[in-house]
Design a protein around this motif. Structure first.
Motif, PDB file in Angstrom:
ATOM      1  N   ALA A   1      -2.357   0.547  10.390  1.00 59.55           N
ATOM      2  CA  ALA A   1      -2.196  -0.131   9.100  1.00 59.55           C
ATOM      3  C   ALA A   1      -3.513  -0.734   8.640  1.00 59.55           C
ATOM      4  O   ALA A   1      -3.872  -0.651   7.454  1.00 59.55           O
ATOM      5  N   GLU A   2      -4.255  -1.307   9.568  1.00 61.57           N
ATOM      6  CA  GLU A   2      -5.547  -1.899   9.228  1.00 61.57           C
ATOM      7  C   GLU A   2      -6.532  -0.819   8.770  1.00 61.57           C
ATOM      8  O   GLU A   2      -7.272  -1.023   7.796  1.00 61.57           O
ATOM      9  N   HIS A   3      -6.534   0.313   9.457  1.00 57.49           N
ATOM     10  CA  HIS A   3      -7.407   1.427   9.067  1.00 57.49           C
ATOM     11  C   HIS A   3      -7.087   1.879   7.640  1.00 57.49           C
ATOM     12  O   HIS A   3      -7.999   2.124   6.834  1.00 57.49           O
ATOM     13  N   LEU A   4      -5.805   2.006   7.316  1.00 57.52           N
ATOM     14  CA  LEU A   4      -5.413   2.489   6.002  1.00 57.52           C
ATOM     15  C   LEU A   4      -5.785   1.496   4.902  1.00 57.52           C
ATOM     16  O   LEU A   4      -6.224   1.896   3.818  1.00 57.52           O
TER      17      LEU A   4
ATOM     18  N   PHE B   1       5.312   1.493   9.342  1.00 53.82           N
ATOM     19  CA  PHE B   1       4.709   0.985   8.109  1.00 53.82           C
ATOM     20  C   PHE B   1       5.572  -0.065   7.419  1.00 53.82           C
ATOM     21  O   PHE B   1       5.064  -0.944   6.727  1.00 53.82           O
ATOM     22  N   ALA B   2       6.893   0.050   7.604  1.00 52.48           N
ATOM     23  CA  ALA B   2       7.800  -0.924   6.980  1.00 52.48           C
ATOM     24  C   ALA B   2       7.498  -2.335   7.470  1.00 52.48           C
ATOM     25  O   ALA B   2       7.734  -3.321   6.760  1.00 52.48           O
ATOM     26  N   ARG B   3       6.954  -2.446   8.690  1.00 53.54           N
ATOM     27  CA  ARG B   3       6.660  -3.768   9.255  1.00 53.54           C
ATOM     28  C   ARG B   3       5.343  -4.339   8.732  1.00 53.54           C
ATOM     29  O   ARG B   3       5.053  -5.507   8.955  1.00 53.54           O
ATOM     30  N   TYR B   4       4.543  -3.499   8.080  1.00 52.21           N
ATOM     31  CA  TYR B   4       3.224  -3.945   7.645  1.00 52.21           C
ATOM     32  C   TYR B   4       3.038  -3.885   6.126  1.00 52.21           C
ATOM     33  O   TYR B   4       1.914  -3.822   5.623  1.00 52.21           O
ATOM     34  N   GLY B   5       4.138  -3.920   5.394  1.00 56.01           N
ATOM     35  CA  GLY B   5       4.042  -3.964   3.939  1.00 56.01           C
ATOM     36  C   GLY B   5       3.499  -2.696   3.323  1.00 56.01           C
ATOM     37  O   GLY B   5       2.889  -2.729   2.252  1.00 56.01           O
ATOM     38  N   ILE B   6       3.689  -1.566   3.989  1.00 54.10           N
ATOM     39  CA  ILE B   6       3.216  -0.279   3.477  1.00 54.10           C
ATOM     40  C   ILE B   6       4.411   0.528   2.986  1.00 54.10           C
ATOM     41  O   ILE B   6       5.363   0.751   3.723  1.00 54.10           O
TER      42      ILE B   6
ATOM     43  N   LEU C   1       0.871  -1.170   0.000  1.00 53.13           N
ATOM     44  CA  LEU C   1       0.000   0.000   0.000  1.00 53.13           C
ATOM     45  C   LEU C   1       0.911   1.224   0.000  1.00 53.13           C
ATOM     46  O   LEU C   1       1.839   1.311   0.791  1.00 53.13           O
ATOM     47  N   ASN C   2       0.673   2.164  -0.908  1.00 49.52           N
ATOM     48  CA  ASN C   2       1.530   3.337  -1.042  1.00 49.52           C
ATOM     49  C   ASN C   2       0.924   4.524  -0.295  1.00 49.52           C
ATOM     50  O   ASN C   2      -0.217   4.918  -0.570  1.00 49.52           O
ATOM     51  N   VAL C   3       1.709   5.092   0.618  1.00 49.54           N
ATOM     52  CA  VAL C   3       1.208   6.159   1.477  1.00 49.54           C
ATOM     53  C   VAL C   3       2.162   7.350   1.479  1.00 49.54           C
ATOM     54  O   VAL C   3       3.383   7.185   1.583  1.00 49.54           O
ATOM     55  N   LEU C   4       1.588   8.541   1.388  1.00 43.45           N
ATOM     56  CA  LEU C   4       2.339   9.785   1.536  1.00 43.45           C
ATOM     57  C   LEU C   4       2.059  10.337   2.929  1.00 43.45           C
ATOM     58  O   LEU C   4       0.899  10.525   3.312  1.00 43.45           O
TER      59      LEU C   4
ATOM     60  N   VAL D   1      -9.415   1.910   4.242  1.00 47.95           N
ATOM     61  CA  VAL D   1      -9.683   3.097   3.428  1.00 47.95           C
ATOM     62  C   VAL D   1      -9.325   2.839   1.965  1.00 47.95           C
ATOM     63  O   VAL D   1     -10.065   3.224   1.058  1.00 47.95           O
ATOM     64  N   ALA D   2      -8.185   2.189   1.737  1.00 51.72           N
ATOM     65  CA  ALA D   2      -7.771   1.881   0.369  1.00 51.72           C
ATOM     66  C   ALA D   2      -8.787   0.993  -0.341  1.00 51.72           C
ATOM     67  O   ALA D   2      -8.947   1.052  -1.561  1.00 51.72           O
ATOM     68  N   ALA D   3      -9.519   0.203   0.443  1.00 52.44           N
ATOM     69  CA  ALA D   3     -10.536  -0.682  -0.118  1.00 52.44           C
ATOM     70  C   ALA D   3     -11.891   0.009  -0.267  1.00 52.44           C
ATOM     71  O   ALA D   3     -12.885  -0.614  -0.610  1.00 52.44           O
ATOM     72  N   GLY D   4     -11.918   1.330   0.028  1.00 48.91           N
ATOM     73  CA  GLY D   4     -13.152   2.071  -0.161  1.00 48.91           C
ATOM     74  C   GLY D   4     -13.901   2.408   1.109  1.00 48.91           C
ATOM     75  O   GLY D   4     -14.983   3.001   1.059  1.00 48.91           O
ATOM     76  N   GLY D   5     -13.348   2.045   2.275  1.00 50.99           N
ATOM     77  CA  GLY D   5     -14.036   2.302   3.539  1.00 50.99           C
ATOM     78  C   GLY D   5     -13.610   3.611   4.169  1.00 50.99           C
ATOM     79  O   GLY D   5     -12.916   4.426   3.555  1.00 50.99           O
ATOM     80  N   ARG D   6     -14.053   3.811   5.406  1.00 48.32           N
ATOM     81  CA  ARG D   6     -13.694   5.008   6.175  1.00 48.32           C
ATOM     82  C   ARG D   6     -12.985   4.598   7.463  1.00 48.32           C
ATOM     83  O   ARG D   6     -13.226   3.502   7.973  1.00 48.32           O
ATOM     84  N   ALA D   7     -12.151   5.485   7.964  1.00 49.73           N
ATOM     85  CA  ALA D   7     -11.391   5.208   9.186  1.00 49.73           C
ATOM     86  C   ALA D   7     -11.792   6.191  10.273  1.00 49.73           C
ATOM     87  O   ALA D   7     -11.404   7.361  10.237  1.00 49.73           O
ATOM     88  N   LEU D   8     -12.582   5.704  11.216  1.00 51.40           N
ATOM     89  CA  LEU D   8     -12.984   6.513  12.367  1.00 51.40           C
ATOM     90  C   LEU D   8     -12.895   5.653  13.618  1.00 51.40           C
ATOM     91  O   LEU D   8     -13.478   4.567  13.662  1.00 51.40           O
ATOM     92  N   GLN D   9     -12.137   6.098  14.595  1.00 47.54           N
ATOM     93  CA  GLN D   9     -12.103   5.398  15.867  1.00 47.54           C
ATOM     94  C   GLN D   9     -13.419   5.648  16.606  1.00 47.54           C
ATOM     95  O   GLN D   9     -14.113   6.643  16.330  1.00 47.54           O
TER      96      GLN D   9
END
Length: 213
Positions: free
Chosen positions: A121-124, A31-36, A12-15, A127-135
């Motif tokens: 990482a799970e939240h991101l 992120f390096a530990r989670y394939g991001i 997953l590519n993140v800025l 989101v990449a799959a089309g969802g939203r990230a809210l705690q």
């Protein structure tokens, strides 16, 4: 790219956009530990725009407070540049108004700093799959803000001057209105914020993100 393709892809590519070097580098290490994959580490809005144009990341992880402009302004600009841009706010600001403004401006999520690396990482990925990230806590504050009567622009202006120690007479003079008009605004402010007095109104407004600290 379809949702299923994003879900199946390992990387997953993140800025990352944050003005604190330790935060940027710390997130990169997590992120390096989670394939991001990190496509860039920006310290302000201008760098964020340049890096986004150059790399087109899957997600922008954006702080709310930056040295050259607010995170909300950066979010709006990114969304104008690319209406499909997925931006997640990662900040320490917990005010209800800040959460609402970010979601209204098109943020795909609003997360608080301190979230665990695995959860972030799970939240991101969500989101990449089309969802939203809210705690849960941010979702609750967002719901509370939507359900509460909001202060008008003029009421915010009056409350800002009150927070600076101005009297009703001074506020009236500065806004070119009568003192009775200011008193009416103060009465409405206290009612909307459920505050007992002017001091409590200022404190509550700061807590909710209606006034800058």
């Amino acid at each position: 790219m379809t949702i299923s393709q994003i879900q199946e892809r390992e990387t997953l590519n993140v800025l990352i956009v944050d003005d604190h070097p330790m935060v940027r580098e710390g997130l990169a290490g997590i992120f390096a530990r989670y394939g991001i994959t990190i496509t860039g580490l920006a310290m302000n809005g201008q760098q964020a725009f340049e890096m986004y144009q150059a790399t087109r990341p899957d997600i922008v992880l954006l702080d709310l407070r930056l040295p050259d402009q607010s995170g909300i302004e950066v979010l709006r600009t990114l969304r104008r540049m690319d209406p499909e841009a997925r931006v997640v706010m990662l900040t320490s600001a917990q005010g209800e108004a800040s959460i609402y403004q970010a979601i209204q401006a098109g943020a795909s999520g609003y997360l608080l700093k301190g979230v665990e690396g695995a959860a972030l990482a799970e939240h991101l990925r969500h989101v990449a799959a089309g969802g939203r990230a809210l705690q849960p806590e941010t979702a609750e504050k967002l719901a509370s803000y939507v359900a509460t009567p909001r202060l008008s622009d003029r009421e915010i202006e009056v409350l800002t001057l009150i927070s600076q120690g101005k009297s009703n007479k001074e506020v009236a003079h500065m806004l070119f209105v009568t003192e009775d008009t200011v008193k009416m605004h103060v009465k409405n402010i206290l009612h909307k914020l459920k505050a007992q007095d002017r001091t409590q109104a200022v404190v509550l407004a700061i807590q909710r993100g209606l006034l800058a600290m």
